[in-house]
Scaffold this motif. Structure first.
Motif, PDB file in Angstrom:
ATOM      1  N   GLY A 110       6.646   6.048   5.846  1.00  0.00           N
ATOM      2  CA  GLY A 110       5.164   5.647   5.747  1.00  0.00           C
ATOM      3  C   GLY A 110       4.368   6.801   5.523  1.00  0.00           C
ATOM      4  O   GLY A 110       4.637   7.915   5.336  1.00  0.00           O
ATOM      5  N   ILE A 111       3.205   6.100   5.002  1.00  0.00           N
ATOM      6  CA  ILE A 111       1.908   7.397   4.483  1.00  0.00           C
ATOM      7  C   ILE A 111       2.134   8.465   5.352  1.00  0.00           C
ATOM      8  O   ILE A 111       2.040   9.714   5.177  1.00  0.00           O
ATOM      9  N   THR A 112       1.882   8.390   6.858  1.00  0.00           N
ATOM     10  CA  THR A 112       1.475   9.117   7.956  1.00  0.00           C
ATOM     11  C   THR A 112       2.928  10.163   7.934  1.00  0.00           C
ATOM     12  O   THR A 112       2.904  11.433   7.885  1.00  0.00           O
ATOM     13  N   SER A 113       4.250   9.558   7.933  1.00  0.00           N
ATOM     14  CA  SER A 113       5.162  10.427   8.074  1.00  0.00           C
ATOM     15  C   SER A 113       5.492  11.152   6.626  1.00  0.00           C
ATOM     16  O   SER A 113       5.808  12.577   6.798  1.00  0.00           O
ATOM     17  N   SER A 114       5.067  10.919   5.511  1.00  0.00           N
ATOM     18  CA  SER A 114       5.238  11.576   4.232  1.00  0.00           C
ATOM     19  C   SER A 114       4.214  12.627   4.426  1.00  0.00           C
ATOM     20  O   SER A 114       4.469  13.775   3.535  1.00  0.00           O
ATOM     21  N   ILE A 115       3.159  12.438   4.778  1.00  0.00           N
ATOM     22  CA  ILE A 115       2.090  13.554   4.752  1.00  0.00           C
ATOM     23  C   ILE A 115       2.363  14.537   5.488  1.00  0.00           C
ATOM     24  O   ILE A 115       2.435  15.742   5.362  1.00  0.00           O
ATOM     25  N   TYR A 116       3.086  14.325   6.623  1.00  0.00           N
ATOM     26  CA  TYR A 116       3.697  15.458   7.723  1.00  0.00           C
ATOM     27  C   TYR A 116       4.805  16.128   7.026  1.00  0.00           C
ATOM     28  O   TYR A 116       4.831  17.352   7.209  1.00  0.00           O
ATOM     29  N   LEU A 117       5.885  15.345   6.329  1.00  0.00           N
ATOM     30  CA  LEU A 117       6.931  16.232   5.874  1.00  0.00           C
ATOM     31  C   LEU A 117       6.873  16.457   4.373  1.00  0.00           C
ATOM     32  O   LEU A 117       7.722  17.057   3.992  1.00  0.00           O
ATOM     33  N   GLY A 118       5.871  15.548   3.546  1.00  0.00           N
ATOM     34  CA  GLY A 118       5.730  16.032   2.423  1.00  0.00           C
ATOM     35  C   GLY A 118       6.755  14.911   1.541  1.00  0.00           C
ATOM     36  O   GLY A 118       7.760  14.489   1.755  1.00  0.00           O
ATOM     37  N   PRO A 119       6.181  14.676   0.042  1.00  0.00           N
ATOM     38  CA  PRO A 119       7.050  13.633  -0.572  1.00  0.00           C
ATOM     39  C   PRO A 119       8.389  14.130  -0.807  1.00  0.00           C
ATOM     40  O   PRO A 119       8.584  15.271  -1.147  1.00  0.00           O
ATOM     41  N   GLY A 120       9.255  13.341  -1.126  1.00  0.00           N
ATOM     42  CA  GLY A 120      10.565  13.262  -1.377  1.00  0.00           C
ATOM     43  C   GLY A 120      11.773  13.606  -0.311  1.00  0.00           C
ATOM     44  O   GLY A 120      12.918  13.724  -0.250  1.00  0.00           O
ATOM     45  N   ARG A 152       0.938  -1.327  -0.046  1.00  0.00           N
ATOM     46  CA  ARG A 152      -0.013  -0.071  -0.176  1.00  0.00           C
ATOM     47  C   ARG A 152       0.857   1.256  -0.125  1.00  0.00           C
ATOM     48  O   ARG A 152       0.520   2.309  -0.755  1.00  0.00           O
ATOM     49  N   THR A 153       1.843   1.127   0.839  1.00  0.00           N
ATOM     50  CA  THR A 153       2.955   2.356   0.826  1.00  0.00           C
ATOM     51  C   THR A 153       3.515   2.716  -0.562  1.00  0.00           C
ATOM     52  O   THR A 153       3.594   3.855  -0.830  1.00  0.00           O
ATOM     53  N   GLN A 154       4.019   1.423  -1.338  1.00  0.00           N
ATOM     54  CA  GLN A 154       4.784   1.699  -2.565  1.00  0.00           C
ATOM     55  C   GLN A 154       3.542   2.495  -3.559  1.00  0.00           C
ATOM     56  O   GLN A 154       3.792   3.086  -4.408  1.00  0.00           O
ATOM     57  N   GLU A 155       2.202   1.860  -3.548  1.00  0.00           N
ATOM     58  CA  GLU A 155       1.224   2.294  -4.214  1.00  0.00           C
ATOM     59  C   GLU A 155       0.881   3.862  -3.968  1.00  0.00           C
ATOM     60  O   GLU A 155       0.593   4.596  -5.063  1.00  0.00           O
ATOM     61  N   PHE A 156       0.935   4.244  -2.686  1.00  0.00           N
ATOM     62  CA  PHE A 156       0.739   5.439  -2.394  1.00  0.00           C
ATOM     63  C   PHE A 156       1.765   6.410  -2.944  1.00  0.00           C
ATOM     64  O   PHE A 156       1.570   7.570  -3.707  1.00  0.00           O
ATOM     65  N   TYR A 157       2.995   6.051  -3.108  1.00  0.00           N
ATOM     66  CA  TYR A 157       4.200   6.759  -3.746  1.00  0.00           C
ATOM     67  C   TYR A 157       3.896   7.101  -5.040  1.00  0.00           C
ATOM     68  O   TYR A 157       4.299   7.944  -5.768  1.00  0.00           O
ATOM     69  N   GLN A 158       3.869   5.752  -5.844  1.00  0.00           N
ATOM     70  CA  GLN A 158       3.736   5.657  -7.344  1.00  0.00           C
ATOM     71  C   GLN A 158       2.388   6.712  -7.862  1.00  0.00           C
ATOM     72  O   GLN A 158       2.179   6.879  -8.984  1.00  0.00           O
ATOM     73  N   SER A 159       1.281   6.604  -6.923  1.00  0.00           N
ATOM     74  CA  SER A 159      -0.070   7.347  -7.308  1.00  0.00           C
ATOM     75  C   SER A 159       0.169   8.934  -7.422  1.00  0.00           C
ATOM     76  O   SER A 159      -0.453   9.555  -7.873  1.00  0.00           O
ATOM     77  N   GLY A 160       1.134   9.456  -6.615  1.00  0.00           N
ATOM     78  CA  GLY A 160       1.419  10.816  -6.793  1.00  0.00           C
ATOM     79  C   GLY A 160       0.200  11.419  -5.873  1.00  0.00           C
ATOM     80  O   GLY A 160       0.043  12.646  -6.024  1.00  0.00           O
ATOM     81  N   LEU A 161      -0.365  11.076  -4.957  1.00  0.00           N
ATOM     82  CA  LEU A 161      -1.322  11.540  -3.992  1.00  0.00           C
ATOM     83  C   LEU A 161      -0.958  12.704  -3.251  1.00  0.00           C
ATOM     84  O   LEU A 161      -1.697  13.366  -2.952  1.00  0.00           O
ATOM     85  N   LEU A 162       0.532  12.783  -2.932  1.00  0.00           N
ATOM     86  CA  LEU A 162       0.736  14.144  -2.292  1.00  0.00           C
ATOM     87  C   LEU A 162       1.209  15.187  -2.975  1.00  0.00           C
ATOM     88  O   LEU A 162       2.028  16.334  -2.662  1.00  0.00           O
ATOM     89  N   GLN A 163       1.366  15.016  -4.541  1.00  0.00           N
ATOM     90  CA  GLN A 163       1.669  16.330  -5.177  1.00  0.00           C
ATOM     91  C   GLN A 163       0.640  17.654  -4.875  1.00  0.00           C
ATOM     92  O   GLN A 163      -0.226  17.407  -4.528  1.00  0.00           O
ATOM     93  N   LYS A 164       1.178  18.544  -5.733  1.00  0.00           N
ATOM     94  CA  LYS A 164       0.229  19.737  -5.375  1.00  0.00           C
ATOM     95  C   LYS A 164      -0.901  19.689  -5.740  1.00  0.00           C
ATOM     96  O   LYS A 164      -1.283  18.966  -6.723  1.00  0.00           O
ATOM     97  N   GLY A 165      -1.902  20.236  -5.141  1.00  0.00           N
ATOM     98  CA  GLY A 165      -3.311  20.077  -5.523  1.00  0.00           C
ATOM     99  C   GLY A 165      -4.125  19.062  -4.723  1.00  0.00           C
ATOM    100  O   GLY A 165      -5.310  19.132  -4.799  1.00  0.00           O
ATOM    101  N   HIS A 166      -3.459  18.321  -4.122  1.00  0.00           N
ATOM    102  CA  HIS A 166      -4.079  17.479  -3.322  1.00  0.00           C
ATOM    103  C   HIS A 166      -4.160  17.663  -1.558  1.00  0.00           C
ATOM    104  O   HIS A 166      -2.927  18.252  -1.146  1.00  0.00           O
ATOM    105  N   HIS A 167      -5.056  17.600  -1.160  1.00  0.00           N
ATOM    106  CA  HIS A 167      -5.244  17.887   0.367  1.00  0.00           C
ATOM    107  C   HIS A 167      -4.973  16.661   1.373  1.00  0.00           C
ATOM    108  O   HIS A 167      -6.095  15.792   1.094  1.00  0.00           O
TER     109      HIS A 167
END
Length: 316
Positions: free
Chosen positions: A289-299, A45-60
């Motif tokens: 993880g998804i939680t950490s990435s939402i907090y700090l941002g992708p990349g 699920r985490t890998q799919e999360f990164y590949q989906s680009g859900l944290l790119q600009k425009g996503h809340h």
């Protein structure tokens, strides 16, 4: 005596390490564009999360701690009968309600566990402790790995608690945020003013990438670079030098908010790997993880290690 360790979804550790040591992950709810996800640190699920680009600009995107009742139910169902002593290490209480909710859930569990254990035919008493890790992400992962070593030493409950708290004060963390503007917006929605609008503007306008360094969450910028790769190189140089100088626990924790292909291309990573191998240190490399990435941002990148007092500049 069966002793179990519980961490939450903000704790970044490799999946195989968590599976091998039977760590229980307390989930966190993530909401992205009005869709709800439960972050249980599932690697697929985490890998799919990164590949989906859900944290790119425009996503809340936002995260939300499980409620007291949700945590209570999980502890009663999954923990009370499996262990005699349970330690729950949470992300720092200054950044989340997880510690508060888990503490309240623990109190109700301690008042009700006997009925559940008796019904299951589990003898003996049960005890539990919720610990504020005072860490985030890779730092929380490092504390969990060290705690497992302490558990293997068969320490008493009080000695174990004291050693966990003492070691937590010796964890040093480096954070490289990929997008300061993202962090500022997330902080603004939470009411956290630790990242100023001016710093966020400079980072966006001038392509400045800072390295934030310190003990636990008490970090300060120690380097400002015009390139993310240069910032990563500085952190890898620091970690390699610190590993060679000696650590307080044989682990370095490194989590990255990117795909595995991107992780393997990080400058200096193989040099750090070689230093860890030479010194008998295990590099706990994981996708953030998804939680950490939402907090700090992708990349973004987060690295943690345990050591005697020192400065980031000592290893540059």
């Amino acid at each position: 005596m069966r002793v179990g360790l519980i961490v939450d979804s903000a704790c970044d550790l490799p999946y195989e390490f968590r599976r091998q040591h039977d760590l229980f992950v307390l989930p966190v709810t993530a909401r992205i564009d009005h869709q709800t996800y439960v972050d249980e640190h599932d690697p697929v699920r985490t890998q799919e999360f990164y590949q989906s680009g859900l944290l790119q600009k425009g996503h809340h995107a936002e995260t939300e701690a499980f409620s007291v009742q949700q945590i209570h139910d999980l502890f009663m169902e999954k923990i009370v009968n499996q262990f005699d002593i349970a330690i729950c290490e949470t992300v720092t209480r200054s950044r989340s309600l997880i510690y508060q909710n888990a503490s309240e859930a623990m109190n109700s569990v301690m008042a009700q566990y006997r009925e559940v254990r008796n019904a299951a035919g589990v003898p003996g008493s049960f005890s539990m402790r919720v610990v504020d890790s005072k860490q985030i992400f890779a730092g929380q992962g490092l504390l969990a790995a060290h705690t497992l070593r302490l558990i293997d030493q068969k320490l008493s409950k009080n000695a174990l608690r004291n050693e966990i708290e003492r070691f937590s004060d010796n964890i040093y963390t480096c954070v490289i945020p990929r997008d300061l503007h993202y962090i500022r917006e997330r902080a603004r929605r939470r009411g956290d003013k630790s990242v100023s609008a001016v710093v966020a503007f400079l980072g966006k306008a001038l392509n400045i990438t800072p390295v934030i360094f310190g003990q636990g969450v008490e970090g300060q910028p120690v380097a400002k670079t015009r390139s993310f790769d240069v910032a990563v190189e500085k952190v890898m140089n620091y970690a390699t030098g610190r590993v060679q100088a000696g650590l307080l626990t044989p682990y370095v924790s490194l989590s990255c908010g990117m795909t595995w292909t991107e992780i393997e291309e990080l400058p200096g990573l193989n040099r750090l790997r070689d230093a860890c191998e030479q010194q008998g240190i295990e590099l706990l490399l994981s996708q953030m993880g998804i939680t950490s990435s939402i907090y700090l941002g992708p990349g973004s990148v987060c690295l943690a290690l345990g050591a005697e007092p020192h400065r980031f500049s000592d290893f540059q």
